[in-house]
Design an enzyme around this catalytic site. Structure first.
Site, PDB file in Angstrom:
ATOM      1  N   PHE A 179       0.861  -1.185   0.000  1.00 24.43           N
ATOM      2  CA  PHE A 179       0.000   0.000   0.000  1.00 24.43           C
ATOM      3  C   PHE A 179       0.893   1.228   0.000  1.00 24.43           C
ATOM      4  CE2 PHE A 179      -2.258   3.237   2.606  1.00 24.43           C
ATOM      5  CZ  PHE A 179      -3.481   3.323   1.955  1.00 24.43           C
ATOM      6  N   LEU A 206       1.186   4.988   0.315  1.00 25.94           N
ATOM      7  CA  LEU A 206       0.650   6.301   0.670  1.00 25.94           C
ATOM      8  C   LEU A 206       1.751   7.199   1.238  1.00 25.94           C
ATOM      9  CD1 LEU A 206      -1.852   8.157   0.919  1.00 25.94           C
ATOM     10  CD2 LEU A 206      -2.187   7.227   3.225  1.00 25.94           C
ATOM     11  N   GLY A 224      13.173  -8.459  34.878  1.00 26.21           N
ATOM     12  CA  GLY A 224      14.517  -7.986  35.152  1.00 26.21           C
ATOM     13  C   GLY A 224      15.406  -8.102  33.928  1.00 26.21           C
ATOM     14  N   PRO A 259       8.555  10.206   1.578  1.00 25.31           N
ATOM     15  CA  PRO A 259       9.676  10.685   2.397  1.00 25.31           C
ATOM     16  C   PRO A 259       9.383  11.989   3.132  1.00 25.31           C
ATOM     17  CG  PRO A 259      10.490   9.866   0.297  1.00 25.31           C
ATOM     18  CD  PRO A 259       8.990   9.833   0.211  1.00 25.31           C
ATOM     19  N   GLU A 299       0.311   4.225  10.521  1.00 28.94           N
ATOM     20  CA  GLU A 299      -1.134   4.326  10.267  1.00 28.94           C
ATOM     21  C   GLU A 299      -1.803   5.314  11.219  1.00 28.94           C
ATOM     22  OE1 GLU A 299      -3.103   0.655   9.358  1.00 28.94           O
ATOM     23  OE2 GLU A 299      -1.224  -0.227   8.669  1.00 28.94           O
ATOM     24  N   HIS A 342       0.426   8.425  17.460  1.00 29.47           N
ATOM     25  CA  HIS A 342      -0.279   8.531  18.743  1.00 29.47           C
ATOM     26  C   HIS A 342      -0.901   9.919  18.907  1.00 29.47           C
ATOM     27  CE1 HIS A 342      -1.048   7.292  22.877  1.00 29.47           C
ATOM     28  NE2 HIS A 342      -0.491   8.392  23.327  1.00 29.47           N
ATOM     29  N   CYS A 371      -9.405   3.134   3.772  1.00 31.43           N
ATOM     30  CA  CYS A 371      -8.603   1.904   3.883  1.00 31.43           C
ATOM     31  C   CYS A 371      -7.895   1.863   5.239  1.00 31.43           C
ATOM     32  CB  CYS A 371      -7.575   1.826   2.770  1.00 31.43           C
ATOM     33  SG  CYS A 371      -8.235   1.882   1.101  1.00 31.43           S
TER      34      CYS A 371
END
Length: 392
Positions: free
Chosen positions: A136, A138, A347, A141, A371, A374, A246
């Site tokens: 895909f 999209l 640990g 750079p 995608e 945050h 999408c």
């Protein structure tokens, strides 16, 4: 061969909310992960190798196009079944889930929704069977969170389109047979085109030296005067809303998948806390370790309820993009926090490849960004509840 002792937590008995088909689909995926993914995944991650031998198995359990109609080779399942498969795959490894998520939601979904009958018949059965893998295109750079600024473009040359530009951070790119690529036409309108491997000027260099998603193949899509047949243009939707729709489907799968990673970290930490002795007793008997574990199972349970409700809304075609963003953001952050806390319970052993926790933690550092980052998902919720656009 090392056994996978994973036991899935279900503190609020959420299995009662699932149908028999849901549980059958989930258990088949869980069994497959235990048998085929768990024994090899640490080695794959250490060696930065994508396990291509798993592709056939992913197709067999319905991970490719779970909700795509059987007419086109899909499994014809509902959205909760799709989510449960993603959960089980990411319990194994985020990279394996990424391969299936891209194939289903970012390649098969747009061909199914935006393509014509000929395109569906040509591509979807081969993608569903795993004969072909897709990518895909999209992200660019210089354009990640602002995909509308993309510079990849195409011109109408009469009998074909001429495509130029580049995409990066593309899962499956190095070995994908096709790529659904989003580019602007001469009027600046975004359209989807199906670019096939072998087209002159199309290359897919692999991205190396990753600290995250090491068992997933990542690369670039380079278009240097690529002649794309006009028959490869997706005709039924254009504009930025097309690729974003999408991404809604993929983000929904991620919301479920992140729970799987969290479950695995929790289960590992819980088991270790009962076995590891310090000061004459299991470390799970100490208050601070119980605090960590109690908070983990609480957050997992909350995320399970969130995704189950979102799945019911998806099945009713009522889930909004903002609701999906909330679940993706919450669940990935939850999983990453649990991975970090679980690492502390183990640990020094927590950084060892003998356990899955550090691998999950590194993987989730990518999942929390791709995608929709945050912070971007937080602003999507902010826009939805205030009506005020922070992106402008």
């Amino acid at each position: 061969m090392q056994q996978d002792p994973f036991e899935a937590p279900d503190y609020y008995h959420l299995d009662a909310l699932l149908t028999d088909e849901h549980k059958l689909v989930r258990d088949a995926a869980r069994h497959w992960v235990k048998r085929h993914v768990s024994p090899i995944i640490e080695s794959c991650a250490q060696n930065a190798e994508f396990p291509k031998q798993l592709i056939g198995g992913l197709a067999h359990i319905g991970a490719f196009g779970a909700y795509i109609p059987t007419t086109y080779g899909g499994a014809g399942l509902d959205q909760i079944s799709y989510g449960l498969i993603m959960q089980e795959l990411e319990r194994g490894d985020s990279g394996i889930r990424s391969t299936a998520s891209v194939q289903s939601s970012l390649v098969m979904y747009p061909i199914w929704k935006y393509g014509n009958a000929e395109q569906r018949q040509k591509y979807l059965p081969k993608l569903a069977s795993g004969e072909w893998l897709g990518a895909f295109g999209l992200t660019e750079p210089d354009h990640g969170s602002n995909p509308n600024g993309m510079t990849t473009h195409y011109k109408d040359m009469g009998d074909h389109y001429l495509l130029n530009g580049a995409k990066m951070w593309i899962s499956n790119a190095p070995f994908a047979q096709i790529a659904v690529v989003w580019a602007k036409n001469e009027a600046g309108r975004i359209h989807g085109l199906i670019v096939e491997r072998g087209m002159e000027g199309f290359s897919t260099p692999e991205t190396h030296h990753k600290w995250s998603l090491r068992a997933s193949a990542t690369g670039e899509l380079i278009f240097d005067n690529v002649k794309v047949p006009k028959a490869n243009l997706l005709p039924n939707k254009s504009g930025l809303g097309a690729p974003l729709q999408c991404l809604d489907s993929a983000r929904y799968g991620i919301a479920w998948g992140a729970i799987g990673a969290a479950m695995d970290c929790y289960d590992t930490a819980l088991r270790y806390s009962k076995e590891r002795l310090q000061f004459g007793k299991p470390i799970g008997q100490f208050q601070l370790q119980q605090k960590k574990l109690a908070e983990m199972i609480t957050e997992i349970t909350k995320a399970q309820l969130l995704t189950w409700r979102l799945g019911t809304l998806k099945n009713e075609n009522k889930a909004t993009s903002a609701q999906i963003s909330m679940a993706k953001r919450n669940n990935v952050a939850m999983a990453l926090n649990i991975a970090r806390e679980a690492r502390q319970i183990l640990g020094a052993m927590g950084i060892s490849g003998a356990y899955s926790i550090m691998r999950h933690a590194m993987n989730l550092e990518s999942v929390i960004t791709y995608e929709g980052t945050h912070d971007i998902h937080l602003l999507i919720t902010g826009l939805d509840i205030t009506g005020l656009n922070a992106f402008k």
